[in-house]
Design an enzyme around this catalytic site. Structure first.
Site, mmCIF file in Angstrom:
data_model
loop_
_atom_site.group_PDB
_atom_site.id
_atom_site.type_symbol
_atom_site.label_atom_id
_atom_site.label_comp_id
_atom_site.label_asym_id
_atom_site.label_seq_id
_atom_site.Cartn_x
_atom_site.Cartn_y
_atom_site.Cartn_z
ATOM 1 C CB SER A 23 41.114 18.764 33.859
ATOM 2 O OG SER A 23 41.932 17.864 34.572
ATOM 3 C CG ASN A 110 53.808 16.329 34.096
ATOM 4 O OD1 ASN A 110 52.673 16.652 34.445
ATOM 5 N ND2 ASN A 110 54.894 16.995 34.481
ATOM 6 C CG HIS A 156 33.239 31.389 -12.377
ATOM 7 N ND1 HIS A 156 34.220 32.182 -11.823
ATOM 8 C CD2 HIS A 156 33.834 30.722 -13.403
ATOM 9 C CE1 HIS A 156 35.356 32.006 -12.498
ATOM 10 N NE2 HIS A 156 35.150 31.122 -13.437
ATOM 11 C CE LYS A 283 11.718 27.301 4.716
ATOM 12 N NZ LYS A 283 12.703 28.173 5.342
ATOM 13 C CD GLN A 322 43.572 20.922 33.638
ATOM 14 O OE1 GLN A 322 44.285 20.277 34.392
ATOM 15 N NE2 GLN A 322 42.691 21.798 34.081
HETATM 16 N N1 ARG Z 1 45.062 17.503 34.481
HETATM 17 C C1 ARG Z 1 46.381 17.678 33.988
HETATM 18 C C2 ARG Z 1 46.320 17.947 32.496
HETATM 19 O O1 ARG Z 1 45.351 17.618 31.935
HETATM 20 C C3 ARG Z 1 47.206 16.467 34.233
HETATM 21 C C4 ARG Z 1 48.658 16.741 34.314
HETATM 22 C C5 ARG Z 1 48.943 17.509 35.541
HETATM 23 N N2 ARG Z 1 50.325 17.650 35.774
HETATM 24 C C6 ARG Z 1 50.803 18.577 36.577
HETATM 25 N N3 ARG Z 1 52.086 18.636 36.732
HETATM 26 N N4 ARG Z 1 50.032 19.439 37.179
HETATM 27 O O2 ARG Z 1 47.217 18.473 31.896
#
Ligand code: ARG
Length: 458
Positions: A23, A110, A156, A283, A322
């Site tokens: 990501s 997390n 309308h 235009k 994600q």
């Molecule tokens: N890049 C992850 C996300 O955006 C971060 C969390 C990842 N946690 C994991 N247990 N793989 O959700």
């Protein structure tokens, strides 16, 4: 390249698989929030006696160096380190050595990612609130110039009754006021700290969640660690408020586009917000209004996408989550961009009073007045409606409007009619007399402007 979590693996993924799972390409936008969260976490680790003072000093110093580099765009991220969290951790270790590896004590990605997202969206929501206000202010400014400018009000898309142009603009002021309220309200639920929830179950370290919450300016903490790491409703709320806001902007865009057309000629967009055609020299296209109308769809899309991601997820964190980010980033960019353009468009648009005035004089939108006139003199409204309907038909046959019809024709239709109908039928009178609360009467519109200005001053 070895992974920060590589211990239990015997083989590394191929680069293209890493690429798919990473990501970092988009969550690098969270870099400042990520470091801010880490600074709070590590400050707490020291206060709680989990890390030694010298360790924390080194980590903080390293994080500040990274923050400076991040601001200058000097950090080199790698896909192999997946996301912003692991990238920063890795860069920290490169910067200050193995002690950097202590930062992640008592924390998981997390709760970390959830924290970053809360910080990010809080900041963005506050900026958006200001941008909404700017559009509202632009609407009020235009409204003030056009209290007595008349346009046909439509139902309308047929001319219905004349109204004050200010009244029409202010309708959008109030829509935006509710949007403002929705964003503001969402901040109450958003401003809560997930940090310290760990991976899902909390931690054995004697952490102090209230303290990190305070350091990060949160009003409190999530009560349940599973909920803390699984909740994305704060993003759903943001996307939902944004979808409604975009709906409102899009409706006004549609009107601006219609009004800019040769058919209406009620407004002209400033050159700064219009474009020409590559082939037709005459235009002038209201491109920016069209684009905002068009971009509305992507915000709806992000809302639906996230709702769909969440609907089947078991607790707690799943990698599906994600997918919460790109839609959110895109919506933030779209909403901010649209609001900024919008304020400029409204401020600079030219209102063509003459065409508007002409429009209210060349139609039958004053017909209700005549029916009300008869009803006031005792005729049942239903009968009055019939009488006036016939008079409208007569005018159409003669190719004239109600104000042009001689009194003899009125008298023939009902002896309740008198000379004063010509005053009653004047569009200005028609509007002025609609003094019921929230109506288009000039006194009401002026009151509404005063109210709006008071709201904006707060
Ligand atoms: N890049 C992850 C996300 O955006 C971060 C969390 C990842 N946690 C994991 N247990 N793989 O959700």
């Amino acid at each position: 390249m070895t992974k920060l979590w590589g211990g239990r693996f015997t083989k590394t993924a191929e680069a293209w698989v890493d690429e798919f799972g990473a990501s970092i390409g988009f969550d690098q936008q969270l870099v400042e929030e990520d470091i801010e969260g880490s600074l709070a976490h590590v400050t707490m680790l020291e206060k709680s006696g989990i890390l030694a003072n010298e360790e924390v000093e080194q980590i903080k110093k390293g994080l500040h160096i990274l923050l400076e580099k991040a601001k200058k765009g000097e950090l080199n991220y790698s896909v192999a380190n997946e996301d912003i969290h692991l990238n920063i951790e890795k860069l920290l270790i490169d910067e200050i050595g193995p002690v950097g590896g202590k930062l992640h004590t008592g924390r998981s990605r997390n709760d970390q990612v959830a924290t970053d997202m809360h910080l990010y969206l809080r900041k963005q929501t506050k900026e958006i609130l200001q941008l909404v206000k700017n559009v509202q202010a632009a609407l009020v400014e235009q409204a003030k110039q056009h209290v007595e400018t008349l346009i046909p009000g439509y139902t309308h898309l047929q001319r219905a009754q004349p109204i004050s142009f200010a009244h029409h603009l202010l309708a959008y002021f109030w829509m935006l006021e509710r949007d403002y309220g929705r964003y503001e309200d969402s901040l109450k639920r958003l401003n809560v700290s997930p940090l310290g929830a760990g991976a899902l179950a909390g931690t054995t370290f004697p952490i102090d969640r209230e303290y990190t919450a305070e350091l990060l300016g949160f009003d409190g903490i999530y009560e349940n660690s599973l909920d803390a790491v699984s909740d994305r409703d704060f993003i759903v709320e943001f996307l939902s408020a944004s979808s409604l806001l975009m709906t409102h902007l899009s409706r006004l865009c549609e009107e601006l586009i219609l009004w800019s057309s040769q058919e209406f000629q009620f407004v002209e967009m400033d050159d700064a917000f219009a474009t020409g055609s590559s082939i037709m020299p005459q235009k002038k296209n209201p491109d920016m209004a069209e684009l905002i109308r068009g971009k509305t769809g992507r915000v709806y899309g992000s809302l639906f996408s996230l709702l769909t991601v969440l609907k089947g997820l078991p607790l707690a964190y799943n990698k599906d989550m994600q997918e919460d980010k790109e839609g959110m980033f895109d919506a933030v960019k779209t909403v901010k961009g649209s609001l900024a353009i919008f304020a400029g468009m409204i401020q600079t648009m030219k209102v063509k009073e003459e065409t508007m005035t002409k429009a209210v004089h060349q139609d039958f939108s004053n017909a209700t007045e005549l029916a009300d006139y008869l009803a006031t003199k005792g005729m049942p409204f239903r009968e009055a409606h019939e009488v006036v309907g016939k008079l409208v038909l007569l005018c159409i046959e003669k190719g004239i409007y109600l104000l042009d019809l001689p009194l003899s024709d009125y008298k023939a239709a009902s002896d309740l009619f008198d000379e004063d109908i010509y005053d009653v039928l004047q569009p200005k009178t028609v509007v002025a007399r609609r003094t019921s609360a929230g109506g288009t009467g000039f006194t009401e519109v002026k009151k509404a402007i005063a109210k709006a200005e008071k709201i904006l001053a707060n």
